[in-house]
Design an enzyme around this catalytic site. Structure first.
Site, mmCIF file in Angstrom:
data_model
loop_
_atom_site.group_PDB
_atom_site.id
_atom_site.type_symbol
_atom_site.label_atom_id
_atom_site.label_comp_id
_atom_site.label_asym_id
_atom_site.label_seq_id
_atom_site.Cartn_x
_atom_site.Cartn_y
_atom_site.Cartn_z
ATOM 1 N N GLU A 17 39.875 71.064 34.176
ATOM 2 C CA GLU A 17 39.082 72.217 33.727
ATOM 3 C C GLU A 17 39.418 72.563 32.276
ATOM 4 O O GLU A 17 40.582 72.532 31.883
ATOM 5 C CB GLU A 17 39.389 73.424 34.623
ATOM 6 N N ARG A 107 29.227 84.176 40.978
ATOM 7 C CA ARG A 107 28.816 85.557 40.747
ATOM 8 C C ARG A 107 29.432 86.076 39.446
ATOM 9 O O ARG A 107 28.787 86.726 38.652
ATOM 10 C CB ARG A 107 29.264 86.445 41.907
ATOM 11 N N GLY A 108 30.714 85.761 39.228
ATOM 12 C CA GLY A 108 31.440 86.323 38.081
ATOM 13 C C GLY A 108 32.063 87.647 38.475
ATOM 14 O O GLY A 108 31.862 88.142 39.593
ATOM 15 N N ALA A 124 26.607 85.250 44.307
ATOM 16 C CA ALA A 124 26.356 83.891 43.808
ATOM 17 C C ALA A 124 25.208 83.211 44.554
ATOM 18 O O ALA A 124 24.479 82.399 43.982
ATOM 19 C CB ALA A 124 27.627 83.060 43.938
ATOM 20 N N LYS A 164 26.141 81.095 51.420
ATOM 21 C CA LYS A 164 26.114 80.546 50.055
ATOM 22 C C LYS A 164 25.860 79.041 50.095
ATOM 23 O O LYS A 164 25.050 78.526 49.324
ATOM 24 C CB LYS A 164 27.456 80.873 49.380
ATOM 25 N N GLN A 175 39.688 78.305 44.932
ATOM 26 C CA GLN A 175 40.628 79.039 44.107
ATOM 27 C C GLN A 175 41.972 78.319 44.216
ATOM 28 O O GLN A 175 42.218 77.618 45.209
ATOM 29 C CB GLN A 175 40.726 80.478 44.673
HETATM 30 P P1 FAD Z 1 30.306 85.367 45.717
HETATM 31 O O1 FAD Z 1 30.219 84.087 46.437
HETATM 32 O O2 FAD Z 1 29.051 86.106 45.425
HETATM 33 O O3 FAD Z 1 31.322 86.308 46.529
HETATM 34 C C1 FAD Z 1 31.832 87.500 45.944
HETATM 35 C C2 FAD Z 1 32.193 88.484 47.059
HETATM 36 O O4 FAD Z 1 31.005 88.968 47.685
HETATM 37 C C3 FAD Z 1 33.033 87.880 48.189
HETATM 38 O O5 FAD Z 1 33.936 88.867 48.626
HETATM 39 C C4 FAD Z 1 32.010 87.565 49.278
HETATM 40 O O6 FAD Z 1 32.583 87.556 50.579
HETATM 41 C C5 FAD Z 1 31.039 88.732 49.089
HETATM 42 N N1 FAD Z 1 29.663 88.437 49.498
HETATM 43 C C6 FAD Z 1 28.948 87.317 49.260
HETATM 44 N N2 FAD Z 1 27.697 87.451 49.766
HETATM 45 C C7 FAD Z 1 27.611 88.683 50.323
HETATM 46 C C8 FAD Z 1 26.603 89.416 50.999
HETATM 47 N N3 FAD Z 1 25.393 88.885 51.197
HETATM 48 N N4 FAD Z 1 26.873 90.679 51.426
HETATM 49 C C9 FAD Z 1 28.101 91.241 51.228
HETATM 50 N N5 FAD Z 1 29.112 90.589 50.599
HETATM 51 C C10 FAD Z 1 28.872 89.315 50.151
HETATM 52 N N6 FAD Z 1 34.473 83.494 36.854
HETATM 53 C C11 FAD Z 1 33.860 83.475 35.655
HETATM 54 O O7 FAD Z 1 33.486 84.530 35.117
HETATM 55 N N7 FAD Z 1 33.651 82.283 34.982
HETATM 56 C C12 FAD Z 1 34.036 81.086 35.495
HETATM 57 O O8 FAD Z 1 33.842 80.037 34.876
HETATM 58 C C13 FAD Z 1 34.676 81.074 36.781
HETATM 59 N N8 FAD Z 1 35.019 79.910 37.385
HETATM 60 C C14 FAD Z 1 35.553 79.936 38.660
HETATM 61 C C15 FAD Z 1 35.834 78.711 39.298
HETATM 62 C C16 FAD Z 1 36.364 78.708 40.591
HETATM 63 C C17 FAD Z 1 36.644 77.381 41.278
HETATM 64 C C18 FAD Z 1 36.663 79.934 41.249
HETATM 65 C C19 FAD Z 1 37.283 79.922 42.620
HETATM 66 C C20 FAD Z 1 36.371 81.142 40.619
HETATM 67 C C21 FAD Z 1 35.809 81.156 39.332
HETATM 68 N N9 FAD Z 1 35.479 82.349 38.679
HETATM 69 C C22 FAD Z 1 34.877 82.332 37.436
HETATM 70 C C23 FAD Z 1 35.785 83.650 39.307
HETATM 71 C C24 FAD Z 1 34.617 84.221 40.137
HETATM 72 O O9 FAD Z 1 33.535 84.526 39.292
HETATM 73 C C25 FAD Z 1 35.126 85.475 40.819
HETATM 74 O O10 FAD Z 1 36.103 85.164 41.783
HETATM 75 C C26 FAD Z 1 34.074 86.413 41.411
HETATM 76 O O11 FAD Z 1 34.723 87.634 41.755
HETATM 77 C C27 FAD Z 1 33.385 85.888 42.656
HETATM 78 O O12 FAD Z 1 32.524 84.874 42.379
HETATM 79 P P2 FAD Z 1 31.826 84.019 43.569
HETATM 80 O O13 FAD Z 1 30.868 83.119 42.927
HETATM 81 O O14 FAD Z 1 32.861 83.469 44.461
HETATM 82 O O15 FAD Z 1 31.054 85.223 44.319
#
Ligand code: FAD
Length: 287
Positions: A17, A107-108, A124, A164, A175
């Site tokens: 990365e 999602r971020g 996301a 998702k 993570q």
């Molecule tokens: P989601 O999948 O949307 O989940 C976020 C939360 O919402 C979780 O608690 C989930 O259980 C909950 N949720 C999902 N769907 C629903 C629903 N329908 N109703 C209620 N709750 C729901 N961040 C950055 O800004 N830039 C990056 O480049 C970056 N790279 C990353 C790479 C990896 C491998 C990882 C693991 C994380 C990365 N992150 C990055 C961090 C990430 O953006 C954060 O952890 C963020 O808080 C969650 O993103 P997600 O895409 O997992 O969200």
């Protein structure tokens, strides 16, 4: 080249990365650092997007440069929470024009000053559906073997993870974790829940004490006692910590590969020397 094809190939997949510059002021130096990582020719490189809540103007430029100059496939991260539909569409157009084929859709982190009613995206999965209907990209998503910090329970987190994946993820990347049993238990639970896509194991080589304190603050990742002893003993000597951190990460990776995990992603954070040493430690194992 699609990341899913690399993950599903017979040979174990190793990726690194990098992060893009935040401003134009350090563009050149950061670009050079990412090029040193790409020169190691991992199977693919992922390029983060505005981690910490912002967007990023440079993820696409850095990804395109690494693909063009080194022929290494890239996985461009894209987050949605602080973006509009129009902004996302612009990024997708730019990625397509730059021949980027893979997106890690996220999602971020939520910027606290905007009320949710004004957000175009909440999760996301919404971004993933949009990318899917745009077409042409191999899409990955993030997952959390120790649960996402905002999630009230692991069962709910896994239920949302399934939604998702169903929205269009070809693979997931975890993570970071420092105890492989956490990954194995998580894998068992998500398979039970009907999630069948490959899960790339995210490994962070910890090379300084300050870095790990920040990681724990942000992610709540558990530290096994064995790892704590190592931090206590070597944390104050940077060269010793770096060596111990690389060996610890290498041992984790060897155990994962021995248990047939198909793909390892190293959070190498623009540090080519750390990435190179890990690669060296695995040189025969990865063949
Ligand atoms: P989601 O999948 O949307 O989940 C976020 C939360 O919402 C979780 O608690 C989930 O259980 C909950 N949720 C999902 N769907 C629903 C629903 N329908 N109703 C209620 N709750 C729901 N961040 C950055 O800004 N830039 C990056 O480049 C970056 N790279 C990353 C790479 C990896 C491998 C990882 C693991 C994380 C990365 N992150 C990055 C961090 C990430 O953006 C954060 O952890 C963020 O808080 C969650 O993103 P997600 O895409 O997992 O969200």
């Amino acid at each position: 080249m699609k990341v899913i094809d690399l993950i599903e190939a017979e040979k174990p997949c190793l990726s690194f990365e990098v992060f893009p510059p935040k401003t134009s002021g350090n563009y050149q130096s950061i670009r050079e650092a990412t090029e040193q990582v790409a020169a190691l020719r991992p199977d693919f490189i992922s390029v983060t997007y505005g981690a910490g809540g912002g967007t990023s103007d440079y993820t696409v430029a850095i990804s395109a440069n690494l693909q063009e100059k080194f022929g290494v496939p890239t996985l461009a991260h894209l987050s949605c929470i602080n973006s509009s539909h129009q902004g996302v569409k612009k990024q997708l157009d730019a990625m397509r024009a730059a021949k980027i084929e893979n997106i890690l859709a996220l999602r971020g982190d939520v910027a606290k000053d905007t009320p949710p009613s004004e957000w175009d995206y909440h999760y996301a999965s919404e971004l993933i559906r949009e990318i899917k209907s745009y077409g042409g990209f191999c899409i990955g998503g993030a997952c959390y073997p120790e649960s996402h910090p905002e999630s009230p329970s692991q069962a709910q987190d896994i239920a949302h993870l399934r939604e998702k994946v169903e929205a269009g993820c070809a693979f997931l990347t975890t993570q970071m974790f420092f105890d492989n049993n956490i990954y194995y238990n998580f894998l068992y639970k998500i398979r039970e829940a009907g999630i069948t896509v490959p899960v790339v194991a995210g490994i962070m080589p910890v090379t300084n004490l300050k870095q790990i304190k920040r990681i724990i603050e942000l992610s709540g990742t558990a530290l096994p006692q064995r790892f704590r002893y190592l931090l206590d003993r070597f944390g104050s000597t940077s060269a010793a910590m770096k060596q111990a951190g690389i060996i610890y990460a290498s041992e984790q990776i060897i155990d994962l590969l021995a248990n047939d995990v198909p793909a390892i992603h190293v959070y190498s954070m623009n540090n080519a020397s750390v990435a190179a040493q890990i690669q060296q430690n695995l040189s025969e194992i990865l063949k």
